[in-house]
Scaffold this motif. Sequence first.
Motif, PDB file in Angstrom:
ATOM      1  N   LYS A   1      23.454   9.498  10.652  1.00  0.00           N
ATOM      2  CA  LYS A   1      24.023   8.939  11.882  1.00  0.00           C
ATOM      3  C   LYS A   1      25.464   8.464  11.724  1.00  0.00           C
ATOM      4  O   LYS A   1      26.236   8.481  12.683  1.00  0.00           O
ATOM      5  N   GLU A   2      25.823   8.024  10.521  1.00  0.00           N
ATOM      6  CA  GLU A   2      27.156   7.455  10.328  1.00  0.00           C
ATOM      7  C   GLU A   2      28.231   8.508  10.078  1.00  0.00           C
ATOM      8  O   GLU A   2      29.422   8.182  10.005  1.00  0.00           O
ATOM      9  N   PHE A   3      27.811   9.786   9.970  1.00  0.00           N
ATOM     10  CA  PHE A   3      28.757  10.855   9.681  1.00  0.00           C
ATOM     11  C   PHE A   3      28.908  11.797  10.871  1.00  0.00           C
ATOM     12  O   PHE A   3      28.007  11.926  11.705  1.00  0.00           O
ATOM     13  N   SER A   4      30.036  12.478  10.919  1.00  0.00           N
ATOM     14  CA  SER A   4      30.290  13.451  11.982  1.00  0.00           C
ATOM     15  C   SER A   4      29.458  14.702  11.763  1.00  0.00           C
ATOM     16  O   SER A   4      28.866  14.910  10.688  1.00  0.00           O
ATOM     17  N   ALA A   5      29.454  15.577  12.777  1.00  0.00           N
ATOM     18  CA  ALA A   5      28.774  16.872  12.639  1.00  0.00           C
ATOM     19  C   ALA A   5      29.341  17.640  11.455  1.00  0.00           C
ATOM     20  O   ALA A   5      28.597  18.219  10.650  1.00  0.00           O
ATOM     21  N   LEU A   6      30.660  17.647  11.335  1.00  0.00           N
ATOM     22  CA  LEU A   6      31.306  18.354  10.243  1.00  0.00           C
ATOM     23  C   LEU A   6      30.852  17.813   8.893  1.00  0.00           C
ATOM     24  O   LEU A   6      30.484  18.573   7.989  1.00  0.00           O
ATOM     25  N   ASP A   7      30.852  16.493   8.752  1.00  0.00           N
ATOM     26  CA  ASP A   7      30.438  15.884   7.487  1.00  0.00           C
ATOM     27  C   ASP A   7      28.976  16.175   7.174  1.00  0.00           C
ATOM     28  O   ASP A   7      28.609  16.354   6.006  1.00  0.00           O
ATOM     29  N   ASN A   8      28.124  16.191   8.205  1.00  0.00           N
ATOM     30  CA  ASN A   8      26.705  16.484   7.987  1.00  0.00           C
ATOM     31  C   ASN A   8      26.493  17.872   7.402  1.00  0.00           C
ATOM     32  O   ASN A   8      25.523  18.099   6.673  1.00  0.00           O
ATOM     33  N   VAL A   9      27.378  18.799   7.726  1.00  0.00           N
ATOM     34  CA  VAL A   9      27.261  20.153   7.185  1.00  0.00           C
ATOM     35  C   VAL A   9      27.973  20.271   5.838  1.00  0.00           C
ATOM     36  O   VAL A   9      27.594  21.080   4.989  1.00  0.00           O
ATOM     37  N   ILE A  10      28.974  19.428   5.619  1.00  0.00           N
ATOM     38  CA  ILE A  10      29.713  19.451   4.351  1.00  0.00           C
ATOM     39  C   ILE A  10      28.909  18.829   3.215  1.00  0.00           C
ATOM     40  O   ILE A  10      28.864  19.361   2.092  1.00  0.00           O
ATOM     41  N   ILE A  11      28.257  17.710   3.478  1.00  0.00           N
ATOM     42  CA  ILE A  11      27.639  16.909   2.414  1.00  0.00           C
ATOM     43  C   ILE A  11      26.648  17.696   1.552  1.00  0.00           C
ATOM     44  O   ILE A  11      26.717  17.631   0.312  1.00  0.00           O
ATOM     45  N   PRO A  12      25.693  18.457   2.134  1.00  0.00           N
ATOM     46  CA  PRO A  12      24.770  19.182   1.250  1.00  0.00           C
ATOM     47  C   PRO A  12      25.468  20.222   0.376  1.00  0.00           C
ATOM     48  O   PRO A  12      24.980  20.548  -0.710  1.00  0.00           O
TER      49      PRO A  12
ATOM     50  N   ALA B   1      31.667  24.781   6.695  1.00  0.00           N
ATOM     51  CA  ALA B   1      31.152  23.948   7.783  1.00  0.00           C
ATOM     52  C   ALA B   1      31.843  24.278   9.099  1.00  0.00           C
ATOM     53  O   ALA B   1      31.186  24.399  10.148  1.00  0.00           O
ATOM     54  N   VAL B   2      33.138  24.449   9.066  1.00  0.00           N
ATOM     55  CA  VAL B   2      33.889  24.800  10.279  1.00  0.00           C
ATOM     56  C   VAL B   2      33.424  26.149  10.813  1.00  0.00           C
ATOM     57  O   VAL B   2      33.222  26.331  12.023  1.00  0.00           O
ATOM     58  N   ARG B   3      33.227  27.100   9.912  1.00  0.00           N
ATOM     59  CA  ARG B   3      32.789  28.440  10.321  1.00  0.00           C
ATOM     60  C   ARG B   3      31.419  28.393  10.992  1.00  0.00           C
ATOM     61  O   ARG B   3      31.215  28.989  12.057  1.00  0.00           O
ATOM     62  N   LEU B   4      30.484  27.683  10.384  1.00  0.00           N
ATOM     63  CA  LEU B   4      29.125  27.640  10.922  1.00  0.00           C
ATOM     64  C   LEU B   4      29.070  26.876  12.247  1.00  0.00           C
ATOM     65  O   LEU B   4      28.391  27.305  13.189  1.00  0.00           O
ATOM     66  N   LEU B   5      29.763  25.764  12.331  1.00  0.00           N
ATOM     67  CA  LEU B   5      29.771  25.014  13.591  1.00  0.00           C
ATOM     68  C   LEU B   5      30.423  25.826  14.700  1.00  0.00           C
ATOM     69  O   LEU B   5      30.002  25.765  15.864  1.00  0.00           O
ATOM     70  N   SER B   6      31.428  26.614  14.347  1.00  0.00           N
ATOM     71  CA  SER B   6      32.053  27.499  15.332  1.00  0.00           C
ATOM     72  C   SER B   6      31.058  28.535  15.824  1.00  0.00           C
ATOM     73  O   SER B   6      30.963  28.806  17.032  1.00  0.00           O
ATOM     74  N   GLN B   7      30.281  29.118  14.903  1.00  0.00           N
ATOM     75  CA  GLN B   7      29.274  30.103  15.284  1.00  0.00           C
ATOM     76  C   GLN B   7      28.196  29.486  16.174  1.00  0.00           C
ATOM     77  O   GLN B   7      27.606  30.175  17.013  1.00  0.00           O
ATOM     78  N   MET B   8      27.958  28.202  15.999  1.00  0.00           N
ATOM     79  CA  MET B   8      26.961  27.506  16.803  1.00  0.00           C
ATOM     80  C   MET B   8      27.543  26.967  18.107  1.00  0.00           C
ATOM     81  O   MET B   8      26.866  26.268  18.856  1.00  0.00           O
ATOM     82  N   GLY B   9      28.818  27.273  18.357  1.00  0.00           N
ATOM     83  CA  GLY B   9      29.457  26.836  19.594  1.00  0.00           C
ATOM     84  C   GLY B   9      29.772  25.360  19.624  1.00  0.00           C
ATOM     85  O   GLY B   9      29.796  24.741  20.698  1.00  0.00           O
TER      86      GLY B   9
ATOM     87  N   VAL C   1      23.513  21.415  14.907  1.00  0.00           N
ATOM     88  CA  VAL C   1      24.149  20.920  13.683  1.00  0.00           C
ATOM     89  C   VAL C   1      23.159  20.991  12.521  1.00  0.00           C
ATOM     90  O   VAL C   1      23.510  21.398  11.410  1.00  0.00           O
ATOM     91  N   ALA C   2      21.906  20.602  12.775  1.00  0.00           N
ATOM     92  CA  ALA C   2      20.880  20.641  11.728  1.00  0.00           C
ATOM     93  C   ALA C   2      20.651  22.066  11.235  1.00  0.00           C
ATOM     94  O   ALA C   2      20.421  22.292  10.040  1.00  0.00           O
ATOM     95  N   ILE C   3      20.714  23.026  12.141  1.00  0.00           N
ATOM     96  CA  ILE C   3      20.551  24.431  11.748  1.00  0.00           C
ATOM     97  C   ILE C   3      21.735  24.876  10.888  1.00  0.00           C
ATOM     98  O   ILE C   3      21.556  25.528   9.846  1.00  0.00           O
TER      99      ILE C   3
END
Length: 245
Positions: free
Chosen positions: A111-122, A137-145, A165-167
């Motif tokens: 919850k304390e992190f952005s969408a981008l950070d949530n995909v970066i951290i793992p 992370a930027v590429r995947l979030l872009s693909q997810m719109g 974001v979870a996907i």
Amino acid sequence: MNSPAINRPTSSRRPILSVRNLRRSYQSGDMMLHVLQGADIDIYPGEMVGLIGPSGSGKSTLLHAAGLLEKPNAGEVFINGRECLKLPDDKRTSIRRETIGIVYQFHHLQKEFSALDNVIIPQLIAGKSQSAASEQAVRLLSQMGLNARAHHKPSQMSGGEQQRVAIARAIANQPQILLADEPTGNLDPKTSNSVFKSLYDLTRTEGVSALVATHNMHLTQFMDRVLTVRNGLIIPWTPPRVASI
């Protein structure tokens, strides 16, 4: 999405994931509940397989065992031909981190992190550099719109956006297998269809094999095969016939 292809014959190639004779029982008061009673399943490279069945039938139990999250009472799980359940904890953790992505019904974002950070951290946990993880992370979030939502925290996003974001997070480390446990079960029908399309498109683009447990029968028409849990076993599912008038 492509045209429906239920129960398409599988490839002659070696399965990427095989479960053999899986058995799992739970103590419930004075009773022993036998959830899985010799379940077998094969998932082949590049295919999306649906898994249906009523609540309590063993879908989540199967996914947890296949994802090396819990040990069954008996049985084997092979990933790329290697039996994994007998491996020590650190080896199973390594295989899970490198090979398997998992999506749950609830997004479980930080919850304390952005969408981008949530995909970066793992990705950072898996040993990627900050720059490589950010680019992925930027590429995947872009693909997810989700370009416009990359710097938003979960509380600033809708349920469907959070699940996308979870996907993206589950795919970030380029797993070979995606296990999705009711990934749209917490969403309204319209959002559910949209999120599933994002999941479908991303797995196809990334070449990930997927096993998707769902109650949404509408989504099964887009699976390559559909299986069901019945009496503790995994069997092919055949759509019910519609009576003619």
